[in-house]
Write a protein that holds these residues in place. Structure first.
Motif, PDB file in Angstrom:
ATOM      1  N   LEU A 126       0.969  -1.280   0.167  1.00  0.00           N
ATOM      2  CA  LEU A 126      -0.055  -0.070  -0.052  1.00  0.00           C
ATOM      3  C   LEU A 126       0.835   1.434   0.016  1.00  0.00           C
ATOM      4  CD1 LEU A 126      -2.735  -1.044   2.516  1.00  0.00           C
ATOM      5  CD2 LEU A 126      -3.079  -0.684   0.044  1.00  0.00           C
ATOM      6  N   GLY A 176      -6.870  -8.115   6.154  1.00  0.00           N
ATOM      7  CA  GLY A 176      -6.611  -6.780   5.454  1.00  0.00           C
ATOM      8  C   GLY A 176      -5.813  -6.057   6.583  1.00  0.00           C
ATOM      9  N   LEU A 194      -5.561   2.877   4.143  1.00  0.00           N
ATOM     10  CA  LEU A 194      -5.884   3.195   2.944  1.00  0.00           C
ATOM     11  C   LEU A 194      -6.386   4.744   3.002  1.00  0.00           C
ATOM     12  CD1 LEU A 194      -8.566   0.231   2.935  1.00  0.00           C
ATOM     13  CD2 LEU A 194      -6.512   0.531   1.798  1.00  0.00           C
ATOM     14  N   LEU A 215      -8.274  -0.849  -1.596  1.00  0.00           N
ATOM     15  CA  LEU A 215      -8.000  -2.260  -1.477  1.00  0.00           C
ATOM     16  C   LEU A 215      -9.207  -3.027  -2.086  1.00  0.00           C
ATOM     17  CD1 LEU A 215      -6.016  -4.340  -0.316  1.00  0.00           C
ATOM     18  CD2 LEU A 215      -7.514  -4.402   1.692  1.00  0.00           C
TER      19      LEU A 215
END
Length: 347
Positions: free
Chosen positions: A250, A269, A275, A282
């Motif tokens: 990420l 996750g 995020l 994602l």
């Protein structure tokens, strides 16, 4: 009802497969019977043989090619002798909102998978299969049936999310893992015009990555290189089948970038904060719908793209599974099913 031969898993703690006789249903009006000539070996076959979904007595196989040997009375799409490819699903309701937009893979009532699932269907590690004509695909001229099978799983699994993400000439794309899915993601990404980088734990695959068309390889265990690559990519497709951390991937994404996890979608996750820092996305995907699959096959035929395969007699299926588990394949095993016709083939 007809009888055919196949390879069945009977022990979730072993890759040993037993040669067995299995039943295929009588043809419905819209069914076709397919003599399976070649079947790819997918890493998800290993997962399911070893009990990932709690199934038993599996005849795996969901990416195969062959020839039509019989047709139902209402079949119009195919004739006996036609070469076809079959993928991961062989039916859906056809009525729900997903099916109506050509996303049969996301059927709201549950698509019928090629093996296991409802009724524990017996899959493509066999000599014959019966399915509705709608879910069999003509093999376009110029596409080798020996190598086309893996396009029906590995290929479409990377193609559909790449197309949905708009991968093209302006995309800085990375592929994590250079196996069955990953090597096709590189080939397809390059053909779509993207700038492709392979992500790998070591530099050992640099030559292979460049030979497949990638611009470079980034070693993910090199902390300095990873730090310098923060924000480098618009899109990352993660094909690694083993558990691994997603956070380092990420951090490689630019604002609004997407990480698509395909190799091990059951993983836990990252924290949402990771995020939020850059509005990153994602996502995942599951195989493909009928229109996308047909598009992929034609694209590969038009652009001379095929998976890199190693063909083995189907009697060597255990060796293929053992080597796949050990990562000893470049890049997809394909089983030649013709030896199932020989009654002396070892059980």
């Amino acid at each position: 009802m007809s009888l055919t031969m196949g390879w069945q898993s009977q022990d979730p703690n072993s890759n040993t497969m037993t040669r067995v006789q299995i039943e295929r249903r009588e043809l419905n009006a819209d069914d076709v019977a397919v003599r399976i000539d070649y079947c790819g070996v997918c890493h998800s076959d290993l997962h399911r043989i070893h009990g990932m979904l709690g199934e038993k007595d599996l005849v795996p196989g969901h990416e195969f090619t062959g020839v039509i040997t019989a047709t139902g009375t209402s079949v119009t799409k195919f004739a006996v002798g036609d070469a076809v490819a079959v993928g991961t699903i062989i039916n859906s309701c056809g009525q729900c909102a997903m099916c109506q937009i050509g996303q049969e893979n996301f059927c709201l009532t549950g698509a019928t998978t090629t093996y296991g699932g409802k009724g524990n269907l017996k899959g493509g590690y066999s000599r014959e299969y019966v399915l509705t004509e709608k879910f069999a695909f003509p093999i376009p001229e110029g596409l080798d049936p020996v190598a086309a099978g893996p396009l029906m799983c590995a290929g479409i699994s990377v193609w559909e999310p790449m197309r949905a993400a708009g991968v093209g000439p302006s995309t800085r794309m990375a592929v994590a893992g250079l196996g069955g899915l990953g090597h096709l993601a590189v080939k397809l990404g390059v053909a779509l015009g993207a700038e492709v980088t392979v992500l790998s734990r070591t530099a050992d695959k640099t030559h292979d990555a460049l030979a497949l068309g990638a611009k470079s390889l980034l070693v993910t265990t090199d902390e300095t290189a990873m730090a310098q690559s923060a924000g480098r990519f618009d899109y990352i497709i993660d094909t690694i089948a083993a558990d691994h951390e997603l956070s380092p991937l990420l951090r490689l994404l630019w604002v609004d970038g997407s990480l698509c996890v395909l190799g091990n979608p059951l993983m836990t996750g990252p924290r949402l904060l990771e995020l939020g820092y850059g509005r990153k996305k994602l996502t995942s995907s599951g195989t493909g719908g009928l229109p996308q699959t047909a598009e992929l096959l034609q694209f590969c035929a038009d652009n001379n793209i095929a998976p890199t395969v190693e063909v083995l007699p189907s009697a060597q299926v255990k060796a293929a599974l053992d080597r796949l588990a050990a990562g000893d394949v470049r890049y997809r095993f394909v089983l030649d099913m013709s030896d199932l016709d020989d009654p002396t083939t070892p059980a």
